[in-house]
Scaffold this motif. Structure first.
Motif, PDB file in Angstrom:
ATOM      1  N   LEU A  11       0.858  -1.182   0.000  1.00  0.00           N
ATOM      2  CA  LEU A  11       0.000   0.000   0.000  1.00  0.00           C
ATOM      3  C   LEU A  11       0.901   1.241   0.000  1.00  0.00           C
ATOM      4  N   PRO A  12       1.214   1.799  -1.150  1.00  0.00           N
ATOM      5  CA  PRO A  12       2.146   2.942  -1.173  1.00  0.00           C
ATOM      6  C   PRO A  12       1.576   4.187  -0.491  1.00  0.00           C
ATOM      7  N   GLY A  13       0.279   4.460  -0.701  1.00  0.00           N
ATOM      8  CA  GLY A  13      -0.357   5.568   0.011  1.00  0.00           C
ATOM      9  C   GLY A  13      -0.061   6.932  -0.576  1.00  0.00           C
ATOM     10  N   ASP A  14       0.085   7.922   0.308  1.00  0.00           N
ATOM     11  CA  ASP A  14       0.148   9.340  -0.087  1.00  0.00           C
ATOM     12  C   ASP A  14       1.557   9.921   0.060  1.00  0.00           C
ATOM     13  N   GLY A  15       1.711  11.130  -0.488  1.00  0.00           N
ATOM     14  CA  GLY A  15       2.935  11.907  -0.278  1.00  0.00           C
ATOM     15  C   GLY A  15       4.179  11.147  -0.718  1.00  0.00           C
TER      16      GLY A  15
END
Ligand code: ATP
Length: 367
Positions: A11-15
């Motif tokens: 889950l790489p996600g944000d930013g």
């Protein structure tokens, strides 16, 4: 010989999440070809504030189900300052994940690799080597989901401590200490808060079951002073959720900053591995992030998988990071260097090719 496949939800996600996860995965793939009879199947999912803007859900059911199914989860960072719930709090699906998968035990190790990386005078490499064990599912975060009317004149947060939640946490801390330098420091505020006096009572009961491990009890305010003055005297710290949240940033600051602080959130049936830092929107998308916290989290992940080959992989990744860090000219911008995020990942991979796994100690599964 048959091949064991470990399923990893990614889950790489944000930013900076996608940038640092790319380097973590690069290292995982680099180590994979040195292992015998083990492979990693990666299952990628979009989560976080960016996913919320697309679909209205920062943690879609399919991503959550994949985390439940996987042997382990590798997570970047989630949340962006401008994407908030109507109550004003930031979206924090990583906290939802911890609570829904009951990942009660937050392991946050820090280690000083080179004296140049600490703001403390006279610290030598290895002098700071601390495992923070943070309670992850109760404590002062336990009423974070409560909603209040906009015109409320009183809003309070509950510090929840249960016997069962504390016992399992303390057992995990003592198991960690048994593999390290055999000292557990309870960090609490037992002199003021009844919940913390209870926490300490349960700690004393569990401690009695581990006569080979030394213990001490320190108030949270005092421990911040001691961590700055004499960090070398600590081994395992165990504490409640909010104190752990704060102390993990202090510990990161002692060894080079957030880019050096990995973490593992462990439950009975699932585990999530991620850097301790957030999405760092101030530097996102510019190749400035330090990927070492994520790479060290990958090492924690493969160690936790508990297969002799993955434990060997963890030892080799740790050794490669140590080899990189022994040269103080090799740093990313957050630590005063010039390396970009992907260059640091490449450097760790290059060192991986050089480390011999023959002499490395085999460390048992973390918990
Ligand atoms: P959270 O509340 O989710 O923990 P935060 O907003 O408190 O997040 P971070 O996103 O961790 O904080 O960022 C804190 C500071 O550390 C920022 O200045 C950020 O740029 C820096 N930082 C965080 N992670 C990294 C990294 N991997 N490399 C370099 N700098 C980082």
């Amino acid at each position: 010989m048959s091949t064991k496949t470990f399923d990893i939800a990614v889950l790489p996600g944000d930013g900076v999440g996608p940038e640092v996860v790319a380097e973590g995965v690069k290292v995982l793939r680099a180590i994979e070809h040195r292992l015998h009879g083990v492979e990693f199947a990666l299952d990628w999912h979009s989560v976080g504030a960016g996913e919320f803007l697309l679909s209205g859900d920062p943690l879609p059911a399919s991503a959550f189900a994949a985390c439940g199914r996987a042997d382990a989860v590798l997570l970047g960072a989630m949340g962006l300052p401008d994407v908030r719930w109507p109550s004003g709090v930031e979206m924090a699906p990583q906290l939802d994940l911890r609570e829904r998968l009951d990942l009660f035990c937050g392991l946050r190790p820090v280690r000083l690799y080179h004296p140049n990386d600490t703001p403390l005078r006279e610290a030598v490499a290895g002098a700071i080597d601390i495992m923070l064990v943070r309670e992850n599912t109760e404590g002062l975060f336990s009423s974070r989901q409560e909603r209040h009317a906009p015109d409320a004149t009183l809003v309070d947060d509950r510090l929840r401590v249960t016997r069962a939640g504390s016992e399992r946490l303390f057992h995990a801390a003592f198991r960690e200490a048994a593999q390290r330098r055999r000292l557990v420091t309870l960090v609490d505020k037992a002199n003021v808060l009844p919940s913390m006096a209870f926490f300490r009572r349960v700690f004393d009961e569990v401690a009695a079951q581990y006569p080979d491990v030394r213990t001490e009890r320190v108030y949270v305010d005092a421990v911040t002073l001691y961590l700055v003055r004499r960090p070398h005297t600590f081994d395992v710290l165990v504490t409640e959720n909010m104190f752990g949240d704060i102390l993990s940033d202090l510990l990161a600051g002692l060894v080079g900053g957030m880019g050096m602080a990995p973490s593992a959130d462990i439950g009975a049936n699932a585990a999530v591995f991620q850097p301790s830092h957030g999405s760092a929107p101030d530097i996102a998308g510019r190749g400035l992030a330090n990927p070492l916290a994520t790479i060290l989290s990958v090492a924690m992940m493969v160690r936790w998988l508990g297969h002799p080959e993955t434990v060997r992989a963890a030892n080799m990744i740790d050794a490669a990071v140590e080899a990189v860090m022994s040269d103080p000219t090799r740093r990313t911008a957050d630590m005063g260097g010039r390396l970009r995020c992907d260059e640091m990942g490449d450097l760790v991979c290059a060192k991986l090719e050089l480390v011999s796994d023959k002499a490395l100690p085999v460390v048992a599964r973390a918990s």
